[in-house]
Design an enzyme around this catalytic site. Structure first.
Site, PDB file in Angstrom:
ATOM      1  N   HIS A 275     -72.414  54.324 -86.453  1.00 46.92           N
ATOM      2  CA  HIS A 275     -73.215  53.941 -85.282  1.00 46.92           C
ATOM      3  C   HIS A 275     -74.721  54.042 -85.539  1.00 46.92           C
ATOM      4  O   HIS A 275     -75.495  54.090 -84.588  1.00 46.92           O
ATOM      5  CB  HIS A 275     -72.827  54.790 -84.056  1.00 46.92           C
ATOM      6  CG  HIS A 275     -71.468  54.454 -83.514  1.00 46.92           C
ATOM      7  ND1 HIS A 275     -70.778  55.283 -82.653  1.00 46.92           N
ATOM      8  CD2 HIS A 275     -70.673  53.372 -83.707  1.00 46.92           C
ATOM      9  CE1 HIS A 275     -69.611  54.722 -82.346  1.00 46.92           C
ATOM     10  NE2 HIS A 275     -69.525  53.568 -82.974  1.00 46.92           N
TER      11      HIS A 275
ATOM     12  N   GLY B 200     -64.136  66.325 -82.751  1.00 41.40           N
ATOM     13  CA  GLY B 200     -65.208  66.319 -81.746  1.00 41.40           C
ATOM     14  C   GLY B 200     -65.531  64.950 -81.174  1.00 41.40           C
ATOM     15  O   GLY B 200     -66.691  64.641 -80.947  1.00 41.40           O
TER      16      GLY B 200
HETATM   17  C1  BJW Z   1     -66.301  69.448 -78.675  1.00 43.58           C
HETATM   18  C2  BJW Z   1     -67.238  70.451 -78.501  1.00 43.58           C
HETATM   19  C3  BJW Z   1     -67.214  71.503 -79.405  1.00 43.58           C
HETATM   20  C4  BJW Z   1     -67.557  69.010 -76.948  1.00 43.58           C
HETATM   21  N1  BJW Z   1     -66.319  71.495 -80.383  1.00 43.58           N
HETATM   22  N2  BJW Z   1     -65.418  69.469 -79.640  1.00 43.58           N
HETATM   23  C5  BJW Z   1     -62.784  47.431 -73.394  1.00 43.58           C
HETATM   24  C6  BJW Z   1     -61.731  47.960 -74.142  1.00 43.58           C
HETATM   25  C7  BJW Z   1     -61.899  48.334 -75.470  1.00 43.58           C
HETATM   26  C8  BJW Z   1     -63.138  48.196 -76.092  1.00 43.58           C
HETATM   27  C9  BJW Z   1     -64.177  47.675 -75.348  1.00 43.58           C
HETATM   28  C10 BJW Z   1     -63.999  47.298 -74.026  1.00 43.58           C
HETATM   29  N3  BJW Z   1     -65.196  46.847 -73.560  1.00 43.58           N
HETATM   30  C11 BJW Z   1     -66.113  46.947 -74.562  1.00 43.58           C
HETATM   31  C12 BJW Z   1     -65.504  47.444 -75.651  1.00 43.58           C
HETATM   32  C13 BJW Z   1     -66.125  47.731 -76.956  1.00 43.58           C
HETATM   33  C14 BJW Z   1     -67.058  48.920 -76.887  1.00 43.58           C
HETATM   34  C15 BJW Z   1     -66.303  50.103 -76.294  1.00 43.58           C
HETATM   35  O1  BJW Z   1     -65.562  50.814 -76.965  1.00 43.58           O
HETATM   36  N4  BJW Z   1     -66.488  50.398 -75.015  1.00 43.58           N
HETATM   37  C16 BJW Z   1     -65.760  51.479 -74.377  1.00 43.58           C
HETATM   38  C17 BJW Z   1     -66.725  52.307 -73.543  1.00 43.58           C
HETATM   39  C18 BJW Z   1     -64.619  50.906 -73.614  1.00 43.58           C
HETATM   40  N5  BJW Z   1     -67.448  49.201 -78.235  1.00 43.58           N
HETATM   41  C19 BJW Z   1     -68.495  48.597 -78.796  1.00 43.58           C
HETATM   42  O2  BJW Z   1     -69.195  47.827 -78.171  1.00 43.58           O
HETATM   43  C20 BJW Z   1     -68.728  48.848 -80.267  1.00 43.58           C
HETATM   44  N6  BJW Z   1     -68.791  47.611 -80.959  1.00 43.58           N
HETATM   45  C21 BJW Z   1     -67.725  46.808 -81.039  1.00 43.58           C
HETATM   46  O3  BJW Z   1     -66.662  47.059 -80.495  1.00 43.58           O
HETATM   47  O4  BJW Z   1     -67.939  45.677 -81.808  1.00 43.58           O
HETATM   48  C22 BJW Z   1     -66.879  44.726 -81.893  1.00 43.58           C
HETATM   49  C23 BJW Z   1     -65.812  45.053 -82.889  1.00 43.58           C
HETATM   50  C24 BJW Z   1     -64.591  44.441 -82.766  1.00 43.58           C
HETATM   51  C25 BJW Z   1     -63.581  44.724 -83.679  1.00 43.58           C
HETATM   52  C26 BJW Z   1     -63.795  45.596 -84.729  1.00 43.58           C
HETATM   53  C27 BJW Z   1     -65.026  46.170 -84.854  1.00 43.58           C
HETATM   54  C28 BJW Z   1     -66.021  45.904 -83.939  1.00 43.58           C
HETATM   55  C29 BJW Z   1     -70.053  49.559 -80.468  1.00 43.58           C
HETATM   56  C30 BJW Z   1     -70.016  50.955 -79.951  1.00 43.58           C
HETATM   57  C31 BJW Z   1     -71.382  51.602 -80.060  1.00 43.58           C
HETATM   58  C32 BJW Z   1     -71.361  53.015 -79.518  1.00 43.58           C
HETATM   59  N7  BJW Z   1     -72.664  53.470 -79.390  1.00 43.58           N
HETATM   60  C33 BJW Z   1     -72.892  54.813 -78.902  1.00 43.58           C
HETATM   61  C34 BJW Z   1     -74.393  54.999 -78.660  1.00 43.58           C
HETATM   62  C35 BJW Z   1     -75.061  55.326 -79.958  1.00 43.58           C
HETATM   63  C36 BJW Z   1     -76.487  55.518 -79.767  1.00 43.58           C
HETATM   64  C37 BJW Z   1     -76.933  56.716 -79.092  1.00 43.58           C
HETATM   65  O5  BJW Z   1     -76.652  57.827 -79.559  1.00 43.58           O
HETATM   66  O6  BJW Z   1     -77.620  56.518 -78.121  1.00 43.58           O
HETATM   67  O7  BJW Z   1     -72.376  55.776 -79.812  1.00 43.58           O
HETATM   68  S1  BJW Z   1     -72.043  55.183 -77.384  1.00 43.58           S
HETATM   69  C38 BJW Z   1     -71.724  56.860 -77.756  1.00 43.58           C
HETATM   70  O8  BJW Z   1     -70.290  57.031 -77.767  1.00 43.58           O
HETATM   71  C39 BJW Z   1     -72.225  57.075 -79.186  1.00 43.58           C
HETATM   72  C40 BJW Z   1     -71.062  57.831 -79.783  1.00 43.58           C
HETATM   73  O9  BJW Z   1     -71.081  57.692 -81.191  1.00 43.58           O
HETATM   74  C41 BJW Z   1     -69.856  57.234 -79.114  1.00 43.58           C
HETATM   75  C42 BJW Z   1     -68.640  58.101 -79.137  1.00 43.58           C
HETATM   76  O10 BJW Z   1     -68.852  59.248 -78.386  1.00 43.58           O
HETATM   77  P1  BJW Z   1     -68.251  60.648 -78.874  1.00 43.58           P
HETATM   78  O11 BJW Z   1     -68.877  61.030 -80.147  1.00 43.58           O
HETATM   79  O12 BJW Z   1     -66.791  60.584 -78.838  1.00 43.58           O
HETATM   80  O13 BJW Z   1     -68.850  61.634 -77.759  1.00 43.58           O
HETATM   81  P2  BJW Z   1     -68.221  62.033 -76.325  1.00 43.58           P
HETATM   82  O14 BJW Z   1     -69.270  62.679 -75.546  1.00 43.58           O
HETATM   83  O15 BJW Z   1     -67.518  60.895 -75.704  1.00 43.58           O
HETATM   84  O16 BJW Z   1     -67.073  63.091 -76.698  1.00 43.58           O
HETATM   85  C43 BJW Z   1     -67.367  64.346 -77.249  1.00 43.58           C
HETATM   86  C44 BJW Z   1     -66.070  65.110 -77.485  1.00 43.58           C
HETATM   87  O17 BJW Z   1     -66.391  66.322 -78.113  1.00 43.58           O
HETATM   88  C45 BJW Z   1     -65.312  65.444 -76.195  1.00 43.58           C
HETATM   89  O18 BJW Z   1     -63.929  65.131 -76.356  1.00 43.58           O
HETATM   90  C46 BJW Z   1     -65.495  66.952 -76.048  1.00 43.58           C
HETATM   91  O19 BJW Z   1     -64.366  67.606 -75.503  1.00 43.58           O
HETATM   92  C47 BJW Z   1     -65.689  67.369 -77.471  1.00 43.58           C
HETATM   93  N8  BJW Z   1     -66.489  68.589 -77.632  1.00 43.58           N
HETATM   94  N9  BJW Z   1     -67.994  70.194 -77.354  1.00 43.58           N
HETATM   95  C48 BJW Z   1     -65.419  70.484 -80.442  1.00 43.58           C
HETATM   96  N10 BJW Z   1     -68.081  72.545 -79.291  1.00 43.58           N
END
Ligand code: BJW
Length: 235
Positions: A109, A175
């Site tokens: 990302h 995580g």
């Molecule tokens: C702990 C802890 C501790 C806490 N110890 N654990 C409908 C259905 C399906 C998909 C889509 C849809 N509509 C749109 C889409 C696609 C979309 C998507 O997935 N949307 C969903 C919201 C539905 N995805 C995209 O657009 C991506 N691109 C794409 O799909 O291109 C097309 C493609 C097609 C086919 C193949 C390939 C590609 C792009 C996604 C870009 C994500 N960007 C972000 C922002 C980054 C910039 C920034 O930082 O500002 O990335 S969003 C944000 O979420 C960030 C993260 O990397 C990402 C994931 O979040 P993460 O890391 O999981 O964090 P949290 O907060 O969600 O979870 C934290 C976890 O840690 C929790 O479970 C806690 O319990 C745990 N935790 N403390 C251990 N101490």
């Protein structure tokens, strides 16, 4: 673990939470403080670049004040000591895996400490702010944007990730909430391709049912314990 040689590890915001970096979807997390549509889409950047640049300037500055925690350090130790293939695919845009010493890291990302020039397509390391529209170090045009994959954009190096998943004996997710695709689908891809799957997370993720095994607790504890199980206690 005796028949495991190739490991793919997916990390998310939870691995950096205990370093003081906000996760996205927790109560009080980043997406409660800012609307995704306002700051993390290409449309938002087109509509209100100042708002988006300020948001990322603030976070770029903040991550530089944070330090790797025991989970980053354990993964860096695994990277250094694991003789087989290993790839840490991180969704995180901080540099804490690298600062802990990990080398085999892929930022799907993007990265806070990198900028992308929309004029010449160059990527450059960047630690300062962007709000004043500084010139690109390569072409001199004031056309820099955060090198971050926003919603609707294609994550980086998907071919490399799928090649690693195809070969993997073990896939470990650490995580991450399993809310954002394509990363959230990797566990199913890995399973279909024959890998064993393990979740290490504070709580069950959205995809927890897809994993062969899940261990829940803070990353500093569960990741350190898991690495010690594999490598033995640090010498
Ligand atoms: C702990 C802890 C501790 C806490 N110890 N654990 C409908 C259905 C399906 C998909 C889509 C849809 N509509 C749109 C889409 C696609 C979309 C998507 O997935 N949307 C969903 C919201 C539905 N995805 C995209 O657009 C991506 N691109 C794409 O799909 O291109 C097309 C493609 C097609 C086919 C193949 C390939 C590609 C792009 C996604 C870009 C994500 N960007 C972000 C922002 C980054 C910039 C920034 O930082 O500002 O990335 S969003 C944000 O979420 C960030 C993260 O990397 C990402 C994931 O979040 P993460 O890391 O999981 O964090 P949290 O907060 O969600 O979870 C934290 C976890 O840690 C929790 O479970 C806690 O319990 C745990 N935790 N403390 C251990 N101490």
């Amino acid at each position: 673990m005796s028949d495991i040689r190739k490991i793919v590890i997916l990390t998310g915001a939870g691995v950096s939470a205990e370093s003081g970096i906000d996760t996205f979807r927790a109560e009080g997390g980043l997406w409660e403080q800012h609307r995704v549509e306002d700051v993390a889409t290409p449309e938002a950047f087109e509509r209100d670049p100042d708002l988006v640049l300020r948001f990322y300037d603030m976070r770029r500055e903040a991550i530089q004040t944070k330090a790797p925690n025991a989970a980053h350090l354990a993964l860096a130790r695994l990277d250094a000591e694991w003789a087989g293939d290993l790839l840490i695919v991180t969704q995180n845009v901080d540099d804490l895996h690298e600062r802990a010493g990990a080398r085999r890291v892929l930022h799907m990302h993007g990265e806070h400490l990198s900028v992308w020039c929309t004029a010449c397509d160059a990527r450059s390391r960047w630690t300062e702010t962007l709000i004043e529209r500084p010139p690109c170090p390569e072409c001199g045009k004031p056309a820099l944007r955060p090198d971050i994959v926003w919603f609707g954009e294609m994550p980086y190096r998907m071919d490399d990730i799928f090649a690693a998943l195809e070969d993997a004996d073990l896939f470990v997710s650490i995580g991450t909430s399993g809310a954002v695709y394509p990363a959230a689908g990797f566990v199913r891809n890995a399973r279909e391709l024959g890998a064993a799957t393990l979740e290490l997370n504070l709580e069950p993720s959205q995809g927890t049912g897809w994993f062969d095994e899940a261990r829940h607790g803070p990353a500093t504890q569960v990741v350190s314990d898991w690495v010690e199980e594999i490598l033995g206690p640090p010498r």
